[in-house]
Write an enzyme that holds these catalytic residues in place. Structure first.
Site, short mmCIF file in Angstrom:
data_model
loop_
_atom_site.label_atom_id
_atom_site.label_comp_id
_atom_site.label_asym_id
_atom_site.label_seq_id
_atom_site.Cartn_x
_atom_site.Cartn_y
_atom_site.Cartn_z
N HIS A 197 -19.27 9.55 1.56
CA HIS A 197 -19.57 8.19 1.98
C HIS A 197 -21.09 7.99 1.93
O HIS A 197 -21.84 8.86 2.42
CB HIS A 197 -19.05 7.95 3.41
N LEU A 216 -6.43 4.05 2.30
CA LEU A 216 -5.22 4.89 2.23
C LEU A 216 -4.35 4.68 3.46
O LEU A 216 -4.84 4.45 4.57
CB LEU A 216 -5.65 6.36 2.15
N ARG A 261 0.82 -1.22 0.00
CA ARG A 261 0.00 0.00 0.00
C ARG A 261 0.84 1.26 0.00
O ARG A 261 0.52 2.25 -0.65
CB ARG A 261 -0.91 0.02 1.23
C1 GAR Z 1 -20.56 6.85 -4.45
O1 GAR Z 1 -21.83 6.37 -4.11
C2 GAR Z 1 -19.75 7.12 -3.20
O2 GAR Z 1 -20.53 7.53 -2.11
C3 GAR Z 1 -19.14 5.77 -2.93
O3 GAR Z 1 -18.81 5.28 -4.20
C4 GAR Z 1 -19.76 5.77 -5.16
C5 GAR Z 1 -19.02 6.28 -6.36
O4 GAR Z 1 -19.90 6.65 -7.40
N1 GAR Z 1 -18.00 5.87 -2.10
C6 GAR Z 1 -17.70 5.00 -1.15
O5 GAR Z 1 -18.37 4.01 -0.92
C7 GAR Z 1 -16.45 5.32 -0.35
N2 GAR Z 1 -16.36 4.49 0.79
P1 GAR Z 1 -19.39 7.52 -8.61
O6 GAR Z 1 -18.11 6.87 -9.15
O7 GAR Z 1 -20.49 7.43 -9.62
O8 GAR Z 1 -19.16 8.92 -8.11
#
Ligand code: GAR
Length: 214
Positions: A110, A94, A66
């Site tokens: 989130h 990260l 990582r």
């Molecule tokens: C979103 O729903 C965001 O909240 C989630 O990934 C998706 C990305 O959608 N993020 C997480 O789960 C972070 N832990 P997108 O690529 O269409 O913006």
């Protein structure tokens, strides 16, 4: 006031990236200077290219650990010299080295009403738990997963007919409203991180951040 330089990290579709690109067209405080993906096939890269934003791919599978992956990302991100680093569906954990390097200028979205449902599968878990509402949170990133100070939250009621897919769709629509708003507040210096908490227009926000009503 000149615009702030923003770097956006993605792993997939980039619909949140698109919402921020769209906002930047009318908000001169947001200047997107680069989009970085850990996946070469992320559709968000096409969205960035269509908007004439420089892109980079750093493939995590090519790194043995990582930290070396995060160091490669930091070199690319720092070359863009950002004021703000935005995680928009970036699906890698990260290292503390990365987080501390950008702390105070690193935010995430989130898909839950934090502190509920940290981690993955948030929509299914909210349904299973019989919650009456679900939503999304923009928050500062700290070393502890999904635990940094919330900036803004938006909620939607869960109704009997809801499925994981319908909830994902409803929450996505809220994400596309609150993420550009949070980025704009930071870039226009309306939002400040103070010793006593986060303030918007010099008014301290509560522990869940600003509650967005769509
Ligand atoms: C979103 O729903 C965001 O909240 C989630 O990934 C998706 C990305 O959608 N993020 C997480 O789960 C972070 N832990 P997108 O690529 O269409 O913006």
């Amino acid at each position: 006031m000149p615009g702030k330089s923003v770097v956006i990290l993605i792993s997939g579709s980039g619909s949140n990236l698109q919402a921020i690109i769209d906002a930047s067209k009318t908000d001169a405080s947001i200047n997107i200077v680069g989009v970085l993906s850990n996946r070469a096939d992320a559709y968000g890269l096409q969205r960035a290219t269509d908007a004439q934003i420089p892109t980079a791919v750093i493939d995590h599978t090519l790194y043995s650990d990582r930290l070396s992956f995060d160091q490669a990302m930091m070199a690319q991100i720092d070359a863009w010299n950002p004021d703000l680093v935005v995680l928009a569906g970036f699906m890698r954990i990260l290292t503390s080295e990365f987080v501390s390097h950008y702390e105070g200028r690193l935010i995430n979205i989130h898909p839950s009403l934090l502190p509920k449902f940290k981690g993955t599968q948030t929509h299914a878990r909210a349904l299973e738990a019989g919650e009456s509402e679900h939503g999304c949170t923009v928050h500062y990133v700290t070393e502890e997963l999904d635990a940094g100070a919330p900036i803004i939250q938006a909620a939607t009621p869960i109704v009997a007919a809801d499925t994981v897919e319908s909830l994902i769709d409803k929450v996505h629509k809220l994400e596309h409203q609150i993420y550009p708003l949070a980025v704009s507040w930071i870039c226009s210096e309306r939002l400040k991180s103070r010793d006593d908490g986060i303030a918007l227009d010099d008014e301290l926000l509560g522990p869940s951040g600003f509650r967005f009503i769509g």
